[in-house]
Scaffold this active site. Structure first.
Site, PDB file in Angstrom:
ATOM      1  N   GLN A  48       3.837  -0.310   0.260  1.00  0.00           N
ATOM      2  CA  GLN A  48       2.703  -0.390   1.204  1.00  0.00           C
ATOM      3  C   GLN A  48       2.288  -1.840   1.448  1.00  0.00           C
ATOM      4  O   GLN A  48       1.170  -2.091   1.906  1.00  0.00           O
ATOM      5  CB  GLN A  48       1.506   0.405   0.660  1.00  0.00           C
ATOM      6  CG  GLN A  48       1.763   1.883   0.479  1.00  0.00           C
ATOM      7  CD  GLN A  48       1.932   2.636   1.801  1.00  0.00           C
ATOM      8  OE1 GLN A  48       1.559   2.141   2.870  1.00  0.00           O
ATOM      9  NE2 GLN A  48       2.510   3.820   1.739  1.00  0.00           N
ATOM     10  N   LYS A  61       8.827   2.503   6.212  1.00  0.00           N
ATOM     11  CA  LYS A  61       7.402   2.164   6.280  1.00  0.00           C
ATOM     12  C   LYS A  61       7.195   0.808   6.963  1.00  0.00           C
ATOM     13  O   LYS A  61       6.073   0.371   7.156  1.00  0.00           O
ATOM     14  CB  LYS A  61       6.791   2.158   4.881  1.00  0.00           C
ATOM     15  CG  LYS A  61       6.757   3.563   4.256  1.00  0.00           C
ATOM     16  CD  LYS A  61       6.070   3.543   2.916  1.00  0.00           C
ATOM     17  CE  LYS A  61       6.378   4.765   2.095  1.00  0.00           C
ATOM     18  NZ  LYS A  61       5.571   5.927   2.461  1.00  0.00           N
ATOM     19  N   CYS A  95       0.757  12.051  -3.122  1.00  0.00           N
ATOM     20  CA  CYS A  95       1.669  11.727  -4.238  1.00  0.00           C
ATOM     21  C   CYS A  95       0.977  10.845  -5.276  1.00  0.00           C
ATOM     22  O   CYS A  95       1.605   9.963  -5.880  1.00  0.00           O
ATOM     23  CB  CYS A  95       2.950  11.045  -3.758  1.00  0.00           C
ATOM     24  SG  CYS A  95       4.035  12.131  -2.873  1.00  0.00           S
ATOM     25  N   HIS A 143       1.787   5.656  -6.988  1.00  0.00           N
ATOM     26  CA  HIS A 143       2.485   6.775  -6.348  1.00  0.00           C
ATOM     27  C   HIS A 143       3.357   7.432  -7.422  1.00  0.00           C
ATOM     28  O   HIS A 143       3.826   6.760  -8.342  1.00  0.00           O
ATOM     29  CB  HIS A 143       3.364   6.175  -5.238  1.00  0.00           C
ATOM     30  CG  HIS A 143       4.027   7.159  -4.341  1.00  0.00           C
ATOM     31  ND1 HIS A 143       5.164   7.838  -4.696  1.00  0.00           N
ATOM     32  CD2 HIS A 143       3.721   7.566  -3.082  1.00  0.00           C
ATOM     33  CE1 HIS A 143       5.535   8.611  -3.696  1.00  0.00           C
ATOM     34  NE2 HIS A 143       4.683   8.478  -2.697  1.00  0.00           N
ATOM     35  N   ASP A 157       5.865  -2.381  -6.834  1.00  0.00           N
ATOM     36  CA  ASP A 157       6.153  -1.394  -5.799  1.00  0.00           C
ATOM     37  C   ASP A 157       5.507  -1.913  -4.511  1.00  0.00           C
ATOM     38  O   ASP A 157       4.287  -1.860  -4.353  1.00  0.00           O
ATOM     39  CB  ASP A 157       5.566  -0.044  -6.229  1.00  0.00           C
ATOM     40  CG  ASP A 157       5.607   0.987  -5.108  1.00  0.00           C
ATOM     41  OD1 ASP A 157       5.950   0.639  -3.976  1.00  0.00           O
ATOM     42  OD2 ASP A 157       5.274   2.155  -5.390  1.00  0.00           O
TER      43      ASP A 157
HETATM   44  N1  PLP Z   1       5.295   3.825  -3.492  1.00  0.00           N
HETATM   45  C1  PLP Z   1       4.293   3.898  -2.610  1.00  0.00           C
HETATM   46  C2  PLP Z   1       3.063   3.075  -2.829  1.00  0.00           C
HETATM   47  C3  PLP Z   1       4.406   4.736  -1.504  1.00  0.00           C
HETATM   48  O1  PLP Z   1       3.402   4.809  -0.622  1.00  0.00           O
HETATM   49  C4  PLP Z   1       5.582   5.498  -1.333  1.00  0.00           C
HETATM   50  C5  PLP Z   1       5.702   6.441  -0.219  1.00  0.00           C
HETATM   51  O2  PLP Z   1       4.724   6.946   0.306  1.00  0.00           O
HETATM   52  C6  PLP Z   1       6.605   5.364  -2.277  1.00  0.00           C
HETATM   53  C7  PLP Z   1       6.424   4.521  -3.337  1.00  0.00           C
HETATM   54  C8  PLP Z   1       7.880   6.123  -2.150  1.00  0.00           C
HETATM   55  O3  PLP Z   1       8.586   5.671  -1.028  1.00  0.00           O
HETATM   56  P1  PLP Z   1       9.902   6.429  -0.552  1.00  0.00           P
HETATM   57  O4  PLP Z   1       9.535   7.879  -0.437  1.00  0.00           O
HETATM   58  O5  PLP Z   1      10.209   5.798   0.765  1.00  0.00           O
HETATM   59  O6  PLP Z   1      10.954   6.179  -1.565  1.00  0.00           O
END
Ligand code: PLP
Length: 405
Positions: A202, A225, A363, A122, A199
């Site tokens: 998900q 999430k 993203c 992401h 990270d």
């Molecule tokens: N990393 C992953 C794999 C994501 O799916 C997301 C959000 O869709 C993020 C990071 C960023 O999360 P946040 O916008 O809640 O900070």
């Protein structure tokens, strides 16, 4: 899994109609809906507990502080952190990664050093590292993916060297659903002397995560999430690493003593929690995690795998359906295109049928470029989705295809 109807009854938004049709919410990778216990917990906080934490001697401040710290302990237990002070409350995954890229990166990455990310990341697990590398004249390296959307571990091994300082990879891809072999990735990085940030945005809502079993140095996730509120998330870090890092932001609560000549910093976790935190969000996140734990991550994981298989098999029967993300180990995400049709058009037609899916780059622009596509339509399932809803998605996709061909 326990009765899905019983779970659905816990989520008031699922009773809503969209354009007069039943809402079919398949955008769970973007954010999940909230159970009544979470909604009630927000109201309870502001009706019964609201006060600032760590500062007051009065009754309410004490109660709010206790609830805030209890939530931290609950979260530590949930991901099996050794100490609750290794849990830092942040705004979300994005802020957690920025905190590490600054707090650890500024301190320990020097000119010529290397940081490794992957093609699956992401943007929030790319850009903070890119910014760090620009600040430090360091080099960003990228683990490639194969056509199924799996990381090529042999290529990753070739990227690792004594120059590698940080490896930052996602546990599970939001775009393709790929579950990465994070334990192996971490072990390989450690053998090269690098630290690893996972990270987990998900991951935690789908799978049991044990940060000590993984031996992750840092692990980040977002509350919204995992059925909790927006604006709150978690950074887990190993105690010795967090202690060695510089603070990310300055302000109240993160200090021990302040003078114009010299300021000393507070102990963990407060060193990284400058200013008034999202007290309500932090407490409510604990309740969301309690809800997930009661349903049981093993049950959730098993049920979502069933939905994934059901949906993939049915959608594959549609002529011109192209699936992106064919990993052997996958979360409940189906990313696809219909031949010759723009994903945005499919998403717009599905919306009119009450079906919420995401369209676009998710993203993950470099990943979409890697596959040479303008984005995908993404249906992502949660514990409250049903096979009937998937049938409606399949019918909707067929109708969209007919209208747009
Ligand atoms: N990393 C992953 C794999 C994501 O799916 C997301 C959000 O869709 C993020 C990071 C960023 O999360 P946040 O916008 O809640 O900070």
């Amino acid at each position: 899994m326990t009765d899905v109807d019983k779970i659905r009854a816990d989520f008031p938004i699922l009773k809503h109609k969209i354009y007069g049709k039943d809402l079919i919410y398949l955008d769970n990778a973007a954010t999940t809906q909230k159970p009544q216990v979470v909604i009630d917990s927000i109201a309870k906080y502001y009706s019964e507990l609201n006060s600032n934490v760590h500062r007051g001697v009065h009754f309410l401040s004490d109660k709010a502080t206790t609830a805030y710290e209890n939530s931290r302990s609950r979260i530590a237990t949930f991901i099996n952190a050794k100490n609750s002070y290794e849990i830092i409350f942040v705004r979300g995954t994005t802020e957690a990664i920025n905190l590490v890229a600054n707090g650890y990166g500024n301190e320990f990455v020097k000119e010529g050093d290397e940081v490794i990310v992957s093609y699956l990341e992401h943007h929030s697990n790319i850009v903070p590292w890119q910014m760090l590398c620009q600040r430090k004249n360091a080099v960003l390296k990228v683990i490639p993916v194969n056509d199924d959307g799996e990381l090529i571990i042999d290529e990753y091994k070739k990227l690792l060297s004594e120059k590698t300082k940080i490896v930052a990879v996602g546990h599970t891809s939001n775009s393709l659903g790929t579950k990465n072999p994070v334990k192996e990735i971490i072990e390989l990085a450690h053998n090269s002397g690098a630290v690893v940030l996972i990270d987990g945005a998900q991951a935690v809502q789908h799978t049991k995560v044990d940060v000590r079993e993984l031996d992750a140095d840092f692990f980040a996730f977002s509350g919204h999430k995992i059925y909790g509120p927006t604006g709150i998330g978690v950074l887990y870090g190993k105690e010795d690493l967090l202690n060695a890092m510089s603070p990310y932001q300055g302000g109240g609560d993160m200090i021990k003593n302040v003078s114009f000549e010299l300021t000393t910093y507070n102990e963990l976790p407060y060193k990284f929690e400058a200013g008034t935190p999202d007290i309500c969000g932090s407490i409510v996140l604990g309740d969301a995690i309690e809800y997930v734990s009661q349903v049981g991550l093993d049950n959730i994981s098993e049920y979502e795998s069933e939905l994934l298989k059901y949906g993939t098999d049915k959608l594959k029967e549609i002529d011109g359906f192209r699936l992106y993300g064919n990993a052997k180990n996958k979360a409940s995400v189906i990313s696809f295109l219909l031949e010759g049709i723009h994903p945005y058009d499919v998403g717009t037609i599905l919306d009119k049928m009450g079906i919420a899916v995401r369209t676009g780059l998710h993203c993950t622009e470099p990943l979409m470029k890697r596959f040479g596509i303008p984005g995908t339509v993404r249906a992502s399932f949660a514990m409250y989705n049903t096979k009937n809803e998937i049938d409606a998605l399949v019918d909707g996709v067929k109708k969209a295809k007919k209208m747009l061909s």
